[in-house]
Write a protein that holds these residues in place. Structure first.
Motif, PDB file in Angstrom:
ATOM      1  N   VAL A 195       0.878  -1.176   0.000  1.00 13.55           N
ATOM      2  CA  VAL A 195       0.000   0.000   0.000  1.00 13.55           C
ATOM      3  C   VAL A 195       0.913   1.222   0.000  1.00 13.55           C
ATOM      4  N   SER A 196       0.514   2.292  -0.701  1.00 19.61           N
ATOM      5  CA  SER A 196       1.369   3.491  -0.698  1.00 19.61           C
ATOM      6  C   SER A 196       1.133   4.279   0.598  1.00 19.61           C
ATOM      7  N   TYR A 197       2.107   5.127   0.938  1.00 20.80           N
ATOM      8  CA  TYR A 197       1.964   5.950   2.146  1.00 20.80           C
ATOM      9  C   TYR A 197       0.671   6.764   2.077  1.00 20.80           C
ATOM     10  N   ASP A 198       0.408   7.368   0.894  1.00 20.60           N
ATOM     11  CA  ASP A 198      -0.773   8.230   0.781  1.00 20.60           C
ATOM     12  C   ASP A 198      -2.060   7.443   0.976  1.00 20.60           C
ATOM     13  N   GLU A 199      -2.121   6.253   0.373  1.00 18.61           N
ATOM     14  CA  GLU A 199      -3.329   5.444   0.544  1.00 18.61           C
ATOM     15  C   GLU A 199      -3.491   5.037   2.004  1.00 18.61           C
ATOM     16  N   MET A 200      -2.388   4.643   2.619  1.00 19.00           N
ATOM     17  CA  MET A 200      -2.460   4.189   4.016  1.00 19.00           C
ATOM     18  C   MET A 200      -2.868   5.334   4.927  1.00 19.00           C
ATOM     19  N   GLU A 202      -4.780   7.883   4.123  1.00 18.86           N
ATOM     20  CA  GLU A 202      -6.234   8.057   3.977  1.00 18.86           C
ATOM     21  C   GLU A 202      -6.977   6.967   4.740  1.00 18.86           C
ATOM     22  N   LEU A 203      -6.568   5.704   4.521  1.00 21.03           N
ATOM     23  CA  LEU A 203      -7.262   4.588   5.187  1.00 21.03           C
ATOM     24  C   LEU A 203      -7.229   4.773   6.705  1.00 21.03           C
ATOM     25  N   ALA A 204      -6.037   5.120   7.235  1.00 22.99           N
ATOM     26  CA  ALA A 204      -5.895   5.265   8.689  1.00 22.99           C
ATOM     27  C   ALA A 204      -6.753   6.423   9.199  1.00 22.99           C
ATOM     28  N   ASN A 205      -6.731   7.544   8.472  1.00 27.54           N
ATOM     29  CA  ASN A 205      -7.522   8.697   8.903  1.00 27.54           C
ATOM     30  C   ASN A 205      -9.017   8.441   8.791  1.00 27.54           C
ATOM     31  N   LEU A 206      -9.397   7.541   7.889  1.00 27.93           N
ATOM     32  CA  LEU A 206     -10.826   7.301   7.653  1.00 27.93           C
ATOM     33  C   LEU A 206     -11.356   6.132   8.470  1.00 27.93           C
ATOM     34  N   GLY A 207     -10.548   5.617   9.400  1.00 25.24           N
ATOM     35  CA  GLY A 207     -11.095   4.640  10.339  1.00 25.24           C
ATOM     36  C   GLY A 207     -10.443   3.270  10.347  1.00 25.24           C
ATOM     37  N   ILE A 255     -11.155  -0.200   1.669  1.00 19.79           N
ATOM     38  CA  ILE A 255     -12.365   0.475   2.168  1.00 19.79           C
ATOM     39  C   ILE A 255     -12.230   0.660   3.680  1.00 19.79           C
ATOM     40  N   ALA A 256     -12.424   1.893   4.126  1.00 21.93           N
ATOM     41  CA  ALA A 256     -12.363   2.167   5.568  1.00 21.93           C
ATOM     42  C   ALA A 256     -13.738   2.620   6.027  1.00 21.93           C
ATOM     43  N   PHE A 257     -14.006   2.414   7.287  1.00 20.27           N
ATOM     44  CA  PHE A 257     -15.317   2.853   7.794  1.00 20.27           C
ATOM     45  C   PHE A 257     -15.247   3.156   9.275  1.00 20.27           C
ATOM     46  N   GLU A 258     -16.148   4.005   9.705  1.00 18.80           N
ATOM     47  CA  GLU A 258     -16.245   4.281  11.148  1.00 18.80           C
ATOM     48  C   GLU A 258     -17.687   4.616  11.496  1.00 18.80           C
ATOM     49  N   ASP A 259     -18.095   4.167  12.688  1.00 20.43           N
ATOM     50  CA  ASP A 259     -19.468   4.469  13.105  1.00 20.43           C
ATOM     51  C   ASP A 259     -19.444   5.654  14.068  1.00 20.43           C
ATOM     52  N   GLN A 260     -20.544   5.859  14.771  1.00 20.48           N
ATOM     53  CA  GLN A 260     -20.631   6.978  15.730  1.00 20.48           C
ATOM     54  C   GLN A 260     -20.447   8.331  15.055  1.00 20.48           C
ATOM     55  N   VAL A 261     -21.133   8.498  13.925  1.00 19.31           N
ATOM     56  CA  VAL A 261     -21.088   9.781  13.217  1.00 19.31           C
ATOM     57  C   VAL A 261     -22.442  10.471  13.410  1.00 19.31           C
ATOM     58  N   THR A 262     -22.412  11.792  13.603  1.00 18.84           N
ATOM     59  CA  THR A 262     -23.653  12.570  13.734  1.00 18.84           C
ATOM     60  C   THR A 262     -23.622  13.729  12.739  1.00 18.84           C
ATOM     61  N   ARG A 263     -24.774  13.976  12.112  1.00 15.66           N
ATOM     62  CA  ARG A 263     -24.874  15.142  11.223  1.00 15.66           C
ATOM     63  C   ARG A 263     -25.602  16.257  11.964  1.00 15.66           C
ATOM     64  N   VAL A 342     -18.426   5.642   5.308  1.00 14.48           N
ATOM     65  CA  VAL A 342     -17.829   4.550   4.546  1.00 14.48           C
ATOM     66  C   VAL A 342     -17.025   5.190   3.412  1.00 14.48           C
ATOM     67  N   SER A 343     -15.742   4.842   3.317  1.00 15.71           N
ATOM     68  CA  SER A 343     -14.874   5.505   2.336  1.00 15.71           C
ATOM     69  C   SER A 343     -14.129   4.500   1.482  1.00 15.71           C
ATOM     70  N   ILE A 344     -14.035   4.784   0.177  1.00 15.74           N
ATOM     71  CA  ILE A 344     -13.187   3.973  -0.696  1.00 15.74           C
ATOM     72  C   ILE A 344     -11.912   4.767  -0.966  1.00 15.74           C
ATOM     73  N   VAL A 345     -10.773   4.060  -1.006  1.00 13.03           N
ATOM     74  CA  VAL A 345      -9.470   4.717  -1.150  1.00 13.03           C
ATOM     75  C   VAL A 345      -8.644   4.006  -2.208  1.00 13.03           C
ATOM     76  N   GLY A 346      -7.970   4.771  -3.051  1.00  9.00           N
ATOM     77  CA  GLY A 346      -7.062   4.157  -4.033  1.00  9.00           C
ATOM     78  C   GLY A 346      -6.425   5.209  -4.915  1.00  9.00           C
ATOM     79  N   SER A 347      -5.085   5.124  -5.120  1.00  9.53           N
ATOM     80  CA  SER A 347      -4.443   6.143  -5.966  1.00  9.53           C
ATOM     81  C   SER A 347      -4.855   6.004  -7.415  1.00  9.53           C
ATOM     82  N   GLY A 348      -5.401   4.842  -7.790  1.00 12.10           N
ATOM     83  CA  GLY A 348      -5.858   4.644  -9.160  1.00 12.10           C
ATOM     84  C   GLY A 348      -7.021   5.558  -9.537  1.00 12.10           C
ATOM     85  N   MET A 349      -7.660   6.154  -8.535  1.00 13.08           N
ATOM     86  CA  MET A 349      -8.808   7.032  -8.811  1.00 13.08           C
ATOM     87  C   MET A 349      -8.406   8.271  -9.583  1.00 13.08           C
TER      88      MET A 349
END
Ligand code: ADP
Ligand code: ASP
Ligand code: MG
Length: 415
Positions: A195-200, A202-207, A255-263, A342-349
């Motif tokens: 995994v690239s640093y940038d992808e990791m 994002e994944l880590a920050n997104l849960g 794909i990263a995800f986290e719960d306990q989100v409020t709008r 729920v987030s999708i991550v990839g430098s191919g985007m």
């Protein structure tokens, strides 16, 4: 002879047997001719238990005292591991974070490392000792004990590796590497070879809790080769590095995800130039973090602003807004909890348009309503009902072909 930093997380040091196992993994590395620094977490669920104890005494415990309490967890592990190494006939010494020269900013419970004085650790390595350091902790210039935020032992390890100019930093944990998504929730998740640093990041920050985001930041800034691997299985893990060749048809890496989100929606605001800045300055000044922001202009004079926060911050957010109601001039606050991101991550985007559109299509086909969206070059995040979180992740995992993936053979080679 090189320097290797190894980090072992809570589950990996959760019992005396596991600590013996860790000692053996450390000794293996020494036998390969390397100088070894080992960073360890508190045993098993110790940190959670300590948090629970404090909660029985104080509803809103002092952050200074929490740091004092929580740092004891890692201190138990360093001495036990060092004793195990000594018993096995290897020279070893343990250091707390501050003894190891880890200096942080003067903030309790979530401090950043500002500097590491490696003299003591280097001297011990020079004297042929294995150095065992307590993760997750440091001290300010005036000697106050601080912690680096939950999961922060990863950051101790990578920061030490960078400061010592180590050849490599290995993060040993209870999974065999970084997977396409959390294998505890999605059975079809697959281990990634790299995994690239940038992808990791994002994944880590997104849960994706497998790595502390700041550890990835350090690794990226110092180009420190990082491997996430199992403390129990003898197999290659996941390499996190600068450039990763993208699989042909693979635009999404994980794909990263986290719960306990409020709008939260602030309604009836004046549609002036300064409305946005006033709201978010007010929240920031009170230490409240906001994630996705959506502004909708209702008419020329009135606007409403929605943003997502952690559910645990809801009470404080409402209190701060209400306190500043006169200045901010809103008419009402609405909020919806029970949401997840729920987030999708990839430098191919970057080179593949239409990924967000495909994501929305997949979610719609599964009758999952998207409530908020945010994008960057290499990620798309959606906010959905928490009840739909795992269903959304599974659907996206299938749709983006993450179950059948890359060089699995390579990762099976024993090392
Ligand atoms: P440690 O105590 O070793 O630091 P953590 O619990 O912090 O371990 O991190 C490992 C956990 O991270 C795994 O058990 C797994 O459930 C979770 N995780 C979340 N996302 C991922 C992912 N993409 N790949 C692997 N593990 C993940
Ligand atoms: N023991 C700390 C925690 O549980 C730090 C860590 O394990 O990285 O968050
Ligand atoms: Mg961790």
């Amino acid at each position: 002879m090189g320097i290797i930093v190894q980090k072992f997380g809570g589950t990996s040091v959760g019992s005396v047997e596991r600590i013996q196992n860790v000692a053996n993994r450390v000794i293996d590395e020494v036998k390969r001719g390397n100088k070894v620094v080992v960073v360890v977490s508190a045993m098993g669920k110790t940190t959670d238990e300590l948090v629970g104890l404090a909660g029985q005494i104080s509803k809103n415990p002092s952050k200074r005292e929490m740091d004092m309490l929580l740092t004891t967890g890692e201190q138990v592990t360093i001495s036990l591991l060092t004793l195990a190494l000594l018993e096995k006939g290897y020279e070893a010494v343990s250091y707390t974070g501050w003894q190891a020269g880890i200096r942080t900013e003067p903030i309790h419970s979530n401090a950043r490392i500002v500097d590491i004085d490696t003299k003591k650790v280097n001297n011990s390595l020079e004297n042929g000792k294995i150095v065992v350091v307590a993760g997750f902790q440091g001290a300010t210039l005036d000697g106050s004990i601080t912690t680096l935020g939950r999961g922060g032992s990863d950051t101790t390890a990578v920061a030490l590796a960078a400061a010592l100019k180590a050849d490599k930093c290995d993060i040993y944990t209870d999974v065999t590497g970084v997977y396409t998504t959390d294998p505890r929730y999605v059975k079809k998740a697959r281990k990634l070879y790299s995994v690239s640093y940038d992808e990791m990041l994002e994944l880590a920050n997104l849960g994706a809790g497998v790595l502390h985001p700041r550890a990835v930041e350090f690794a990226k800034n110092y180009l420190m080769p990082l491997e996430v691997r199992s403390s129990l299985e003898q197999e290659n893990g996941t390499i996190i590095e600068e450039e990763v060749s993208m699989e042909k048809s693979l635009v999404v890496r994980g794909i990263a995800f986290e719960d306990q989100v409020t709008r939260v929606t602030v309604c009836g605001l004046p549609s002036g130039l300064h409305t946005l800045s006033m709201i978010f300055t007010t929240l920031a000044k009170n230490g409240l973090n906001v994630d996705i922001i959506i502004q909708s202009t209702t008419n020329e004079t009135e606007t409403s602003i929605s943003f997502s926060i952690k559910t645990t911050d809801l009470e404080d957010t409402i209190a701060v807004l209400e306190k500043n109601r006169e200045e901010l001039q809103f008419t009402a606050i609405e909020h919806e909890s029970g949401l997840a991101k729920v987030s999708i991550v990839g430098s191919g985007m970057i080179s593949n348009p239409g990924v967000a559109a495909e994501m929305f299509q997949v979610l719609a086909n599964h009758e999952i309503q998207v409530k908020m969206v945010s994008t960057s070059e290499i990620k798309v995040s959606t906010v959905v009902d928490q009840d739909n979180m795992v269903k959304a992740v599974e659907a996206l995992h299938e749709a983006f072909n993450l179950s059948v993936i890359e060089n699995e053979e390579k990762s099976k080679v024993n090392v």
